[in-house]
Design a protein around this motif. Sequence first.
Motif, PDB file in Angstrom:
ATOM      1  N   LYS A 139       0.813  -1.221   0.000  1.00  0.00           N
ATOM      2  CA  LYS A 139       0.000   0.000   0.000  1.00  0.00           C
ATOM      3  C   LYS A 139       0.842   1.265   0.000  1.00  0.00           C
ATOM      4  O   LYS A 139       0.497   2.253  -0.650  1.00  0.00           O
ATOM      5  CB  LYS A 139      -0.955  -0.016   1.195  1.00  0.00           C
ATOM      6  CG  LYS A 139      -2.045  -1.082   1.089  1.00  0.00           C
ATOM      7  CD  LYS A 139      -3.103  -0.911   2.170  1.00  0.00           C
ATOM      8  CE  LYS A 139      -4.228  -1.918   1.979  1.00  0.00           C
ATOM      9  NZ  LYS A 139      -5.341  -1.700   2.926  1.00  0.00           N
ATOM     10  N   LYS A 140       1.951   1.241   0.735  1.00  0.00           N
ATOM     11  CA  LYS A 140       2.805   2.426   0.818  1.00  0.00           C
ATOM     12  C   LYS A 140       3.338   2.808  -0.562  1.00  0.00           C
ATOM     13  O   LYS A 140       3.284   3.976  -0.973  1.00  0.00           O
ATOM     14  CB  LYS A 140       3.961   2.159   1.787  1.00  0.00           C
ATOM     15  CG  LYS A 140       4.821   3.383   2.074  1.00  0.00           C
ATOM     16  CD  LYS A 140       5.898   3.070   3.106  1.00  0.00           C
ATOM     17  CE  LYS A 140       6.777   4.287   3.365  1.00  0.00           C
ATOM     18  NZ  LYS A 140       7.847   3.987   4.351  1.00  0.00           N
ATOM     19  N   GLU A 141       3.854   1.826  -1.294  1.00  0.00           N
ATOM     20  CA  GLU A 141       4.369   2.086  -2.643  1.00  0.00           C
ATOM     21  C   GLU A 141       3.237   2.452  -3.588  1.00  0.00           C
ATOM     22  O   GLU A 141       3.389   3.291  -4.478  1.00  0.00           O
ATOM     23  CB  GLU A 141       5.108   0.850  -3.168  1.00  0.00           C
ATOM     24  CG  GLU A 141       6.509   0.671  -2.619  1.00  0.00           C
ATOM     25  CD  GLU A 141       7.460   1.766  -3.081  1.00  0.00           C
ATOM     26  OE1 GLU A 141       7.763   1.822  -4.277  1.00  0.00           O
ATOM     27  OE2 GLU A 141       7.869   2.589  -2.239  1.00  0.00           O
ATOM     28  N   LYS A 144       2.345   6.019  -3.178  1.00  0.00           N
ATOM     29  CA  LYS A 144       3.431   6.848  -3.720  1.00  0.00           C
ATOM     30  C   LYS A 144       3.293   6.985  -5.244  1.00  0.00           C
ATOM     31  O   LYS A 144       3.374   8.090  -5.790  1.00  0.00           O
ATOM     32  CB  LYS A 144       4.793   6.226  -3.366  1.00  0.00           C
ATOM     33  CG  LYS A 144       5.984   7.075  -3.777  1.00  0.00           C
ATOM     34  CD  LYS A 144       7.303   6.423  -3.402  1.00  0.00           C
ATOM     35  CE  LYS A 144       7.713   5.432  -4.476  1.00  0.00           C
ATOM     36  NZ  LYS A 144       9.091   4.893  -4.241  1.00  0.00           N
TER      37      LYS A 144
END
Length: 213
Positions: A139-141, A144
């Motif tokens: 999810k973080k990537e 981004k």
Amino acid sequence: KNPYYWDKKSVKLDTIKWTVQKTPSTAYNLYQSNKLDATALDSSQTKQLKNQKGYTELNQGATFYLQFNIAKNKYLANANVRKALSLAVNRKGLTTTLGGNNQPADTLTPTQLTNVNGEDYTKLIPSSAESLYPANPNKKEAVKYMNKGLKELGVSKFSFKILSDDTDAGNKTTEALQSNFESTFGDKVSVSAQNLPFKTRLSRSTAGNFDIV
């Protein structure tokens, strides 16, 4: 039976009668009533019936994937947006939802079709994009890449539709994907699902009348 098949002596059937049932429960009830010799199971049936006589796992040699309409949807034409959506998909969760013998795919061509020097041939396929289709979502990537894509497009949010069949598996797939995308990106994306009869879905796919299919 195909007289030109190389192993025709091993094929014992001349005719197969095939019936199409949209709901797995209807098909299973027909099987239980001895009106079908075999039926495919959904996720809950798979769990319940795994130890029953007659339960068999067969590799279909098929891969299911998302097709993006980059010709008609300017948002999906953005590479960073597509990377973001790919990273948001919970492939492991989806295969669990669908049940059976489904496995997360990390190559377009399916595994177990053939071996090369004793190793599955998909192990020999090089890829420069493996990080973009993890079994579990990143999810973080994903966020981004989505922020990067939205900035390039000059928008803060966009909407799109996912087109699929109106089968049990098709409905479960679109529900899972919609949940994956909306829980990852919040109000940055608005996702709706269209589940249509196979013939209609195929016609729209061929005509390019879709966002994602």
